[in-house]
Design an enzyme around this catalytic site. Structure first.
Site, PDB file in Angstrom:
ATOM      1  N   SER A 127       0.939  -1.210  -0.039  1.00  0.00           N
ATOM      2  CA  SER A 127       0.076   0.148  -0.045  1.00  0.00           C
ATOM      3  C   SER A 127       0.797   1.122   0.036  1.00  0.00           C
ATOM      4  O   SER A 127       1.744   1.535   0.834  1.00  0.00           O
ATOM      5  CB  SER A 127      -0.896  -0.010   1.268  1.00  0.00           C
ATOM      6  OG  SER A 127      -1.754   1.084   1.216  1.00  0.00           O
ATOM      7  N   GLU A 128       0.962   1.814  -0.898  1.00  0.00           N
ATOM      8  CA  GLU A 128       1.832   3.082  -1.200  1.00  0.00           C
ATOM      9  C   GLU A 128       1.984   4.416  -0.054  1.00  0.00           C
ATOM     10  O   GLU A 128       3.162   4.960  -0.302  1.00  0.00           O
ATOM     11  CB  GLU A 128       1.709   3.856  -2.635  1.00  0.00           C
ATOM     12  CG  GLU A 128       0.525   4.616  -2.738  1.00  0.00           C
ATOM     13  CD  GLU A 128      -0.684   3.749  -3.263  1.00  0.00           C
ATOM     14  OE1 GLU A 128      -0.741   2.528  -3.301  1.00  0.00           O
ATOM     15  OE2 GLU A 128      -1.629   4.426  -4.188  1.00  0.00           O
TER      16      GLU A 128
END
Lengths: 219, 239, 219, 239
Positions: free
Chosen positions: C47-48
């Site tokens: 998840s960035e």
């Protein structure tokens, strides 16, 4: 002529410390500065291999191969120390977050150039972190003897050796004097006790300005 | 399935695929935090014509220095030759190509290599031999050099602990160049002192995420000390 | 015409997963892919906003405001997860360390261009991490409906909207087909069950190549 | 002496010196890990014409959004407008200058700002509106954009724990942009949930070194959740 000892040079540099300073000390005389931090002051030492808050040398029992300084000496950590990677360490240095850098040199010139890492054909140890340190810091003090053993000035009109950094040095403490570099000249701020201005002039190849407020160094 | 289990069976497997002429990025500063056994395995394999990217090159008989003795290295990118007589000799004689690179620039080149940044500007080295042949550009009245990133065919890394997924934790100043090296290898090989189960390391306290790690092995380490400096144990702070 | 449901699209994308893949899933259909990871396989979700090893949604008791995904949803961490800064997260992405990226789009064209973040005058939400994701990944699958509600093709000769990335998309899964982009053409790899090649052709504005080995999609 | 004690007495002192027209870099992603009380203090001060650098701009009535309501912001550098109606309205009407910046580029710009790197190349944004007016250069057959770094007059940061020297530890994904923001402010102000004595944090586990921190204060936090997604507690994994 009473040149300063290495310890006296370190003591004089220590007078430039301020409470709360983060300081990077190079190898040699700069390292000794840590011994003369005034009692009413706290400074934190940055070691560019990735340690902020370098402590004193370890006792035999405390020696830890995983804990060294930039000179590869075993050290300890001070209270409140932090450890980080080399990239982060030089982000700190390059980003101008270190308050004072003290390092040695072979030569300095009137334009603030410094040569400290290489003597072609003779000594090629590599620049280590010195180029980053001189490029990253606003506040740098170079410590070195005023002249070589052979009496050749190290404060030059133009550095003769390959540079470590360009236009970056503003303050030099030698065994004879404390000088500021400004407008392409060395400005004599203080002379060591027992040293005459004439002696300093004779050993300074670059243009030397003696301001009226020059004074004897207090150590 | 064990898609994320990075543990390999032995050092041969750890360095499998290393070939003559490849570039190897190594973690470590001086003899601190160096991948001792991975270096030994490269020596054992006898791979030649290597380009080594590492801050230092060990000492004559330990660390990367052992690869110099065997003439396995044709080029070194390093910031400091240091107290390595054979390194200095091979460099002076021209047998070894040396690209002296400032320490901070070297660290940033590795990081950039791993982070998909092909080049960056830095003030370090402007007007020095390091700047020769490189673009100089002015930002905010100051000159900066353009420096390109580095990637390696292999990265060899020493960490303290890992979980099987390759999440890494370093110890004290043995961290140094290891985290950047870990990101910059096409194949990243890590040796550690201890391997634990996934979930045992605090996710907030992992220094290198397992995504960077291809192979993992547990080793034993000599951890030679270069400068053993001590203070007497009876002084005021040592009591 | 039997277009795939969102869930079927996610299922088809999930067939592209491999054991040990690190995967970044965008918002919408891509998020659903996580529900269809084959049982004999482990993948780890990036998840960035700074998490590798995203777990499922939390129970009421587990909710933690300090633990969200890139869609700002509360999540949990999977075993072996790690947390890092946004700079480190995008170093991972930009450096090509993520094995597969799945994201939505408004338009894709025969040159692998993608438009997904902005409709001038109408929708300006910002690109978030999408530009970094399409620039950083080698292996990207775009998921979207083949045509708009009004029947306008989204697989174009040239994207009409501002681009998110140039020459970066190689694979597109729509509700009608699975296509590869190569040599300036869409290559039909699979058609959805109950969809004819003629129907796909009619809704594909960019040049479509139907290879002899085209097959019906298995879901 | 207490040269390294960064703790200030109150929020007024924390944000002292913030003036109209300054640039403020803020940590946080969405409403997660945002410096809530420092933002409130900026609102209370009523400082105008601010340039805000932050991944998002909060929601209408929380986070940086409250500064939009009061028209304190003249320019925003962000990657995502998100679900903030007032942000979108001011942007569409032209009242607010918005520099949309890819999330990874924004993070790297902050890091570079703090790390003395004035500019770097990235493939992100090539051929898109983000690339307009920027230099494009080819490295290894691929095009990259030149992006310049960002520094702020102030950086406002939320961490979990700190020691008095300003060494910081973040918690879970509340870390996000905070570590980079912390490095990029001329004055970096940090609010935390707990302050401990120097020496209580493990030196190996500090996320941001105190050297970056100028002022430190402990606060209480609402920690509003933007998307409260839950699973039933009776499913197999929740048992």
């Amino acid at each position: 002529m009473m040149a300063l000892t290495r310890e006296q040079m370190a003591k004089r540099v220590a007078q430039e410390l301020q409470d709360g300073y983060y300081v990077n000390l190079g190898i040699g005389i700069p390292t000794l500065v840590a011994n003369y931090v005034p009692d009413n002051m706290e400074v934190m030492l940055q070691s560019e291999n990735g340690l902020l808050g370098m402590g004193q040398f370890p006792t035999e029992d405390e020696i830890d191969a995983d804990l060294i300084n930039a000179g590869k000496q075993t050290v300890t950590m001070a209270t409140g120390a932090s450890v980080f990677s080399s990239a982060e360490s030089f982000a700190m240095i390059r980003g101008g977050h270190v308050d004072l850098t003290v390092l040695g040199a072979f030569e300095v010139d009137v334009n603030g150039n410094i040569a400290s890492y290489m003597i072609p054909g003779k000594l090629i140890k590599g620049m280590g972190g010195a180029m980053d340190l001189v490029a990253g810091a606003d506040n740098i003090i170079v410590t070195m003897t005023h002249a070589s053993k052979h009496g050749d000035s190290k404060l030059l009109a133009n550095c003769s050796l390959p540079l470590t950094g360009k236009n970056c040095i503003k303050k030099v403490l030698t065994d004879l004097a404390y000088l500021e570099i400004q407008d392409g000249k060395f400005h004599l701020l203080e002379y060591a006790p027992g040293v005459t201005i004439e002696q300093i002039k004779a050993l300074t190849e670059g243009e030397l300005v003696v301001d009226s407020n020059v004074k004897e160094m207090v150590i | 399935m064990s898609g994320f289990n990075k543990v390999v069976a032995n050092y041969q497997e750890a360095m499998a695929g290393l070939e003559d002429g490849m570039t190897v990025i190594a973690g470590g500063f001086g003899l601190c935090g160096i991948p001792e056994n991975l270096i030994s395995e490269i020596k054992r394999k006898g791979t030649k014509d290597l380009t080594i990217v590492s801050n230092n090159c060990g000492v004559d008989d330990f660390g990367l220095g052992v690869l110099l003795t065997d003439r396995q290295i044709s080029k070194i990118v390093a910031s400091y030759v240091g107290e390595n007589a054979e390194f200095e000799r091979q460099m002076m004689s021209g047998e070894l190509e040396v690209e002296l690179t400032p320490q901070g620039t070297l660290a940033e080149k590795m990081r950039a290599g791993g982070a998909g940044i092909p080049a960056f500007f830095t003030a370090t080295g402007v007007g020095t031999p390091v700047g020769e042949g490189k673009e100089v550009r002015t930002f905010n009245d100051r000159e900066y050099l353009l420096e390109e990133s580095i990637r390696g065919d292999f990265a060899i890394v020493k960490a303290w602990k890992a979980d099987k997924y390759g999440n890494l934790v370093y110890r004290k100043t043995a961290r140094n160049f290891n985290p950047m090296a870990a990101t910059a290898g096409k194949i990243t090989v890590v040796e550690v002192e201890e391997i634990v189960e996934p979930g045992e390391l605090d996710p907030d306290q992992i220094h290198t995420a397992g995504i960077y790690v291809d192979r993992l092995i547990v080793g034993t380490f000599e951890k030679r000390i270069e400068q053993r400096t001590v203070r007497p144990s009876h002084n005021k702070s040592g009591e």
